[in-house]
Design an enzyme around this catalytic site. Structure first.
Site, PDB file in Angstrom:
ATOM      1  N   SER A 278      22.880   4.138  13.745  1.00 52.31           N
ATOM      2  CA  SER A 278      23.431   4.350  12.397  1.00 52.31           C
ATOM      3  C   SER A 278      22.365   4.815  11.417  1.00 52.31           C
ATOM      4  O   SER A 278      21.171   4.565  11.619  1.00 52.31           O
ATOM      5  CB  SER A 278      24.013   3.051  11.846  1.00 52.31           C
ATOM      6  OG  SER A 278      25.050   2.601  12.653  1.00 52.31           O
ATOM      7  N   GLN A 279      22.845   5.423  10.361  1.00 55.31           N
ATOM      8  CA  GLN A 279      22.015   5.818   9.225  1.00 55.31           C
ATOM      9  C   GLN A 279      21.295   4.555   8.689  1.00 55.31           C
ATOM     10  O   GLN A 279      21.888   3.473   8.681  1.00 55.31           O
ATOM     11  CB  GLN A 279      23.033   6.354   8.231  1.00 55.31           C
ATOM     12  CG  GLN A 279      22.636   6.630   6.859  1.00 55.31           C
ATOM     13  CD  GLN A 279      23.900   6.861   6.016  1.00 55.31           C
ATOM     14  OE1 GLN A 279      25.034   6.554   6.412  1.00 55.31           O
ATOM     15  NE2 GLN A 279      23.698   7.397   4.850  1.00 55.31           N
TER      16      GLN A 279
END
Ligand code: SAH
Length: 250
Positions: free
Chosen positions: A96-97
């Site tokens: 994920s970011q």
């Protein structure tokens, strides 16, 4: 004549050694430069991506400023380690970011004495962030090669309190349950029952729920045996596979 040739050969050996020495030094410098460059980018990520978007927990920010994300992403995107985006980690999976990792971690309101369960180890990055903050992290990954890689990566980086096992996270990890917090980093279309059962009273669970593009991140809190549910924001995670997909087929 003979002497001149011998000297010439020696000179060549010496210059060969010099070239090797220069190459070795350049190689080292390059490595040092890039790791300090990554450290700078990591600080910048905290200042520019996390603080302005409202991540406030200083322990979470410190963990994000410490864990070397470049060790977890796929080799060909290493230079993008601290970009404001999700990145490939191999086997068609993504990390994920940074903001989402920080947000999910912050929502769990972790204490140093906590024991946390993660479903979806992937690269092990989220597990490393958690391992900076709590006593023990138990993480389950359904893809065996990915679980093995994450386990050795976490050990190499010194995260001896992160424990990884290969398997379907649907059943949780009953042998070491219950947990103070649970984080699910793949999206089921319904929260698996065994996971809510393995959450302690006053425990917190953060989980993306939904299918395809229609997913919502939820915080679930166990109060007097009941789960209170808060929608946090729309997200896009890889789907949870295994038992959970079989159940929803019925
Ligand atoms: N948290 C990871 C990224 C997760 S990507 C990181 O920090 O790198 C989602 C992961 O969930 C993938 O590796 C996928 O294989 C795994 N996954 C999907 N379904 C699962 C299941 N039923 N049990 C355990 N892991 C699962």
């Amino acid at each position: 004549m003979g002497t001149a040739v011998r000297i010439d050969i020696r000179m060549r050996q010496v210059s060969g050694l010099l070239i090797l020495a220069v190459l070795a030094t350049t190689g080292c410098q390059k490595h040092t430069e890039s790791s300090s460059q990554f450290a700078t980018e990591r600080q910048k990520m905290v200042q520019e991506q996390l603080r302005p978007r409202g991540i406030k927990d200083e322990r979470v920010l410190a963990a994000m400023a410490k864990v070397p994300r470049e060790e977890f992403v796929a080799e060909n995107v290493r230079d993008k380690s601290y970009s404001d985006s999700a990145l490939p980690i191999g086997q068609n999976q993504t990390i994920s970011q940074p903001f989402i990792v920080a947000l999910m971690t912050e929502q769990l309101r972790l204490q140093p004495t906590d024991r946390v369960l993660e479903i979806g180890t992937g690269s092990g990055y989220q597990a490393a962030v958690l391992a900076e903050l709590v006593k023990d992290v138990y993480s389950i990954e359904i893809l065996e090669p990915m679980a093995k890689d994450a386990s050795s990566r976490l050990a190499r980086l010194g995260y001896s309190n992160a424990h990884v096992k290969a398997g379907d996270g649907y059943q949780g990890w009953p042998e070491v349950a219950p947990f103070d917090a649970i984080i699910v980093t793949c999206a089921p279309d319904k929260v698996p029952q065994p996971l809510t059962q393995q959450l302690k009273e006053n425990g917190r669970m953060i989980v993306p729920v939904g299918t395809g593009l229609d997913q919502q991140l939820y915080l679930l809190e166990k109060k007097s045996g009941q789960l209170a549910q808060t929608a946090i924001l729309p997200v896009r995670f890889v789907p949870m596979v295994g038992e959970v997909t079989k159940k929803s087929d019925k």
